[in-house]
Design a protein around this motif. Structure first.
Motif, PDB file in Angstrom:
ATOM      1  N   VAL A   1      29.530  46.995  40.223  1.00 16.01           N
ATOM      2  CA  VAL A   1      28.553  47.710  41.069  1.00 16.01           C
ATOM      3  C   VAL A   1      29.161  48.134  42.395  1.00 16.01           C
ATOM      4  CG1 VAL A   1      26.571  46.561  40.006  1.00 16.01           C
ATOM      5  CG2 VAL A   1      27.658  45.532  42.009  1.00 16.01           C
ATOM      6  N   THR A   2      30.479  47.927  42.561  1.00 19.17           N
ATOM      7  CA  THR A   2      31.139  48.332  43.802  1.00 19.17           C
ATOM      8  C   THR A   2      32.356  49.226  43.527  1.00 19.17           C
ATOM      9  OG1 THR A   2      32.436  46.277  43.825  1.00 19.17           O
ATOM     10  CG2 THR A   2      30.377  46.291  45.072  1.00 19.17           C
ATOM     11  N   GLY A   3      32.362  49.885  42.364  1.00 18.60           N
ATOM     12  CA  GLY A   3      33.414  50.851  42.074  1.00 18.60           C
ATOM     13  C   GLY A   3      34.739  50.273  41.646  1.00 18.60           C
ATOM     14  N   GLY A   4      34.766  49.018  41.192  1.00 17.47           N
ATOM     15  CA  GLY A   4      36.023  48.368  40.858  1.00 17.47           C
ATOM     16  C   GLY A   4      36.342  48.385  39.373  1.00 17.47           C
ATOM     17  N   MET A   5      37.268  47.513  38.984  1.00 18.95           N
ATOM     18  CA  MET A   5      37.721  47.358  37.606  1.00 18.95           C
ATOM     19  C   MET A   5      37.717  45.871  37.285  1.00 18.95           C
ATOM     20  SD  MET A   5      41.769  48.126  38.451  1.00 18.95           S
ATOM     21  CE  MET A   5      42.477  47.609  36.879  1.00 18.95           C
ATOM     22  N   PRO A   6      37.811  45.473  36.015  1.00 17.53           N
ATOM     23  CA  PRO A   6      37.843  44.037  35.698  1.00 17.53           C
ATOM     24  C   PRO A   6      38.961  43.311  36.443  1.00 17.53           C
ATOM     25  CG  PRO A   6      37.477  45.313  33.706  1.00 17.53           C
ATOM     26  CD  PRO A   6      37.772  46.300  34.799  1.00 17.53           C
ATOM     27  N   VAL A   7      38.661  42.096  36.894  1.00 22.81           N
ATOM     28  CA  VAL A   7      39.605  41.323  37.698  1.00 22.81           C
ATOM     29  C   VAL A   7      39.818  39.952  37.071  1.00 22.81           C
ATOM     30  CG1 VAL A   7      39.038  42.491  39.846  1.00 22.81           C
ATOM     31  CG2 VAL A   7      37.739  40.452  39.178  1.00 22.81           C
ATOM     32  N   ALA A   8      40.923  39.328  37.444  1.00 25.15           N
ATOM     33  CA  ALA A   8      41.251  37.963  36.988  1.00 25.15           C
ATOM     34  C   ALA A   8      42.233  37.373  37.981  1.00 25.15           C
ATOM     35  CB  ALA A   8      41.835  37.985  35.574  1.00 25.15           C
ATOM     36  N   GLY A   9      42.716  36.170  37.687  1.00 21.66           N
ATOM     37  CA  GLY A   9      43.656  35.501  38.573  1.00 21.66           C
ATOM     38  C   GLY A   9      45.086  35.943  38.304  1.00 21.66           C
ATOM     39  N   SER A  10      45.854  36.127  39.370  1.00 20.38           N
ATOM     40  CA  SER A  10      47.261  36.520  39.275  1.00 20.38           C
ATOM     41  C   SER A  10      48.142  35.329  39.608  1.00 20.38           C
ATOM     42  CB  SER A  10      47.559  37.667  40.239  1.00 20.38           C
ATOM     43  OG  SER A  10      48.942  37.776  40.502  1.00 20.38           O
ATOM     44  N   PHE A  11      49.167  35.087  38.776  1.00 21.31           N
ATOM     45  CA  PHE A  11      50.067  33.955  39.028  1.00 21.31           C
ATOM     46  C   PHE A  11      50.844  34.145  40.325  1.00 21.31           C
ATOM     47  CE2 PHE A  11      54.114  31.676  38.519  1.00 21.31           C
ATOM     48  CZ  PHE A  11      53.633  30.401  38.301  1.00 21.31           C
ATOM     49  N   SER A  12      51.382  35.361  40.548  1.00 26.92           N
ATOM     50  CA  SER A  12      52.205  35.591  41.745  1.00 26.92           C
ATOM     51  C   SER A  12      51.381  35.444  43.016  1.00 26.92           C
ATOM     52  CB  SER A  12      52.841  36.986  41.684  1.00 26.92           C
ATOM     53  OG  SER A  12      51.852  37.999  41.617  1.00 26.92           O
ATOM     54  N   ARG A  13      50.169  35.993  43.032  1.00 30.98           N
ATOM     55  CA  ARG A  13      49.343  35.884  44.238  1.00 30.98           C
ATOM     56  C   ARG A  13      48.830  34.464  44.438  1.00 30.98           C
ATOM     57  NH1 ARG A  13      47.348  40.905  42.176  1.00 30.98           N
ATOM     58  NH2 ARG A  13      45.403  39.943  41.500  1.00 30.98           N
ATOM     59  N   SER A  14      48.565  33.761  43.350  1.00 34.38           N
ATOM     60  CA  SER A  14      48.094  32.375  43.470  1.00 34.38           C
ATOM     61  C   SER A  14      49.188  31.478  44.037  1.00 34.38           C
ATOM     62  CB  SER A  14      47.636  31.861  42.100  1.00 34.38           C
ATOM     63  OG  SER A  14      46.578  32.639  41.590  1.00 34.38           O
ATOM     64  N   ILE A  15      50.408  31.648  43.546  1.00 39.47           N
ATOM     65  CA  ILE A  15      51.533  30.883  44.086  1.00 39.47           C
ATOM     66  C   ILE A  15      51.702  31.175  45.569  1.00 39.47           C
ATOM     67  CG2 ILE A  15      54.064  30.752  44.077  1.00 39.47           C
ATOM     68  CD1 ILE A  15      52.958  29.081  41.929  1.00 39.47           C
TER      69      ILE A  15
END
Length: 555
Positions: free
Chosen positions: A285-299
């Motif tokens: 509802v805010t113009g985005g796309m499906p999202v999930a967790g990223s290993f590189s950003r989580s580290i």
């Protein structure tokens, strides 16, 4: 959610991760066949939604490469008149609804359907396909495809541009050199610095003439609104949404669980599912796309000192500032440079080590990993996930179709009993000592009688004529109805050979179930507190009775 004094650490972690998320949001949106701003929208309010309902303080949520490839395949079959952006909003809504329904039904255990070899095979296959798919963009070619065969067939009919190749190759070289820098901060900032430099060079000089650019972007104000409501369109995208939801949850949970163990924190899988569901619904509802967790950003969140989920709120805040500042310059960004950031980022996590280790440890699982990778590259993501799930379940059934039962003997001078195939042990002719090494359930119950009778024959040939069979039941945590019937069949088969069935070291919960139907008394099965006691009892076995045994649940 937080503790006093932690906001400074969360603020710093949010700033560091936002630097990485800006180029990744743009790149992964382009990878999914969507306008770049869609990746930016997916990196704002969805993060806040996860922060409200999730449980991990270091899950770097947002667009991810593997899901971007899955989204691209799903959107490639949209009917005429439906834009990719509209399809992405429906897909995000359906992913959120699927995860919300699974959370409501407490189906977070579904993550176990995809074994680690299948998951790694899928991720590596997607990594290679993503890299292959970016080569045409990097080289200025019009080739496109979601599998290697289709990509190669398309490339055979198209050329490439020298200027685009120069921009792309230059970006790859600079990013690789930045990884050798002694400064960790420089390595992290390199993708963003490269994009800024490329935008300035393209806008202020004619160096990018003839090179494809991102182009003018619409207003970067978040477009609130519901996805397109067409039943046929939602039904068409639902299977893809279910696969994206499964992959997104499994991969996110794997990342957050590994970091939670490293940090000594407790993770709640059900909360993770709720958080991902909320994030994807907000993205829709805010113009985005499906999202999930990223290993590189989580580290990176972990290493930057994130203490609570407030760090994700700060990431969203910095992303909002970046959108306001970069709206005009982004139009001049050369696409080959953006492709270079994707190529270097995804290949940085690829390794053949997992295949070698899996092959050395368990060849069947190594083959499954390779099969999933090849399927992603040569067939489709949906088929690869199906093979991964079916293969994981098939290997489980294959491993458990026959219970592991070991013939055991006494280690001389002790009261310990070990496998006769591995230790020098003593065996008494009149009793066959066996150890059942797993719970007895419907998947392995049918093979119990055959396995035990084979070991009895082996004992008879090597040791002497037995009179009874004593089963060490300590490893057995559960016996279901199918296994109870199998035990009855085993009792009858042994009785036909003149042998007596006896049990030792039965766990309390298992014993309670056997007592609830009077099984021990009905079949006159002797029971011993210890296996050594049973071996020494000879022909004068103790009869089970409620008076002789400990209280239910004590064994």
């Amino acid at each position: 959610m937080t503790r006093p004094g932690s906001w400074r650490a969360d603020l710093m972690a949010g700033a560091v991760v936002a630097v990485l998320l800006i180029p990744q949001s743009l790149a992964y949106a382009m990878l999914a066949g969507l306008p770049p701003q869609v990746g930016l929208y997916a990196s704002l309010l969805p993060l806040v939604a996860y922060a409200a309902l999730g449980s991990s303080p270091v899950l770097g949520l947002g667009p991810v490469a593997v899901l971007a490839l899955m989204i691209a395949q799903a959107l490639g079959a949209l009917p005429a008149g439906v834009s990719a952006t509209e399809g992405a909003l429906i897909l995000a809504a359906e992913v959120g609804l699927v995860l919300a329904a699974a959370a409501l039904l407490r189906l977070d255990a579904l993550a176990s359907l995809l074994s680690v070899p299948a998951l790694r095979g899928f991720e590596n296959g997607a990594t290679l396909m993503i890299a292959a798919g970016q080569l045409p963009v990097l080289l200025g070619s019009a080739a496109a495809g979601f599998t290697l065969p289709s990509l190669l067939a398309s490339a055979a009919h198209g050329g490439w541009g020298a200027r685009s190749a120069a921009w792309g190759a230059g970006g790859v070289v600079l990013l690789l050199l930045s990884r050798r820098a002694r400064s960790a901060l420089l390595a992290r900032l390199a993708p963003l610095l490269l994009l800024v430099a490329a935008m300035l060079l393209s806008a202020l000089t004619p160096a990018a003439a003839g090179v494809a650019q991102v182009g003018a972007l619409p207003s970067l104000a978040v477009p609130f609104g519901l996805p397109r409501l067409e039943a046929a369109l939602w039904l068409q995208l639902l299977p893809s949404a279910a696969l994206v939801a499964l992959m997104g949850f499994v991969s996110s949970l794997a990342v957050s669980e590994s970091l939670a163990q490293r940090r000594g924190e407790k993770l709640l899988p059900a909360a993770e599912m709720r958080g991902l569901a909320a994030a994807n619904l907000v993205a829709s509802v805010t113009g985005g796309m499906p999202v999930a967790g990223s290993f590189s950003r989580s580290i990176l969140l972990h290493e930057a000192g994130s203490v609570s989920r407030w760090s994700l709120v700060f990431v969203a805040g910095f992303m909002c500032l970046a959108m306001l500042m970069l709206a005009e310059p982004l139009a001049h960004l050369p696409k080959p440079v953006l492709a270079a950031t994707i190529l270097v980022a995804v290949l940085g996590g690829f390794s053949l080590r997992h295949y070698r280790e899996a092959w050395a440890y368990a060849r069947a699982e190594g083959l499954l990993m390779a099969a999933v990778t090849v399927t992603v590259l040569c067939w489709s993501i949906a088929a690869a996930l199906a093979i991964g799930v079916v293969g994981s379940v098939a290997l489980l059934i294959q491993r458990t179709s026959r219970p592991h039962v070991a013939r055991i003997g006494r280690v001389p001078g002790t009261q310990h009993y070990r496998n006769v195939e591995r230790y020098a042990v003593e065996c008494r002719p009149e009793v066959v000592g066996l150890r059942i090494d797993e719970s007895l359930v419907f998947t392995n119950a049918r093979g119990l009688t055959d396995v035990v009778l084979a070991l009895v024959r082996e004992h008879r040939e090597r040791v002497g004529e037995p009179q009874r069979v004593l089963l060490l039941m300590a490893p057995v945590n559960h016996i279901d109805v199918s296994a109870l019937v199998a035990l009855q069949e085993l009792h009858a088969a042994l009785a036909a050979e003149g042998l007596r069935l006896e049990l030792s070291e039965v766990k309390g919960p298992v014993l309670d179930r056997l007592r609830s139907v009077g099984w021990l008394e009905r079949y006159d099965v002797s029971l011993y507190l210890s296996h050594h006691e049973g071996i020494q009892a000879g022909e004068h076995a103790l009869r089970p009775s409620l008076a002789d045994m400990d209280a239910p649940g004590q064994l």
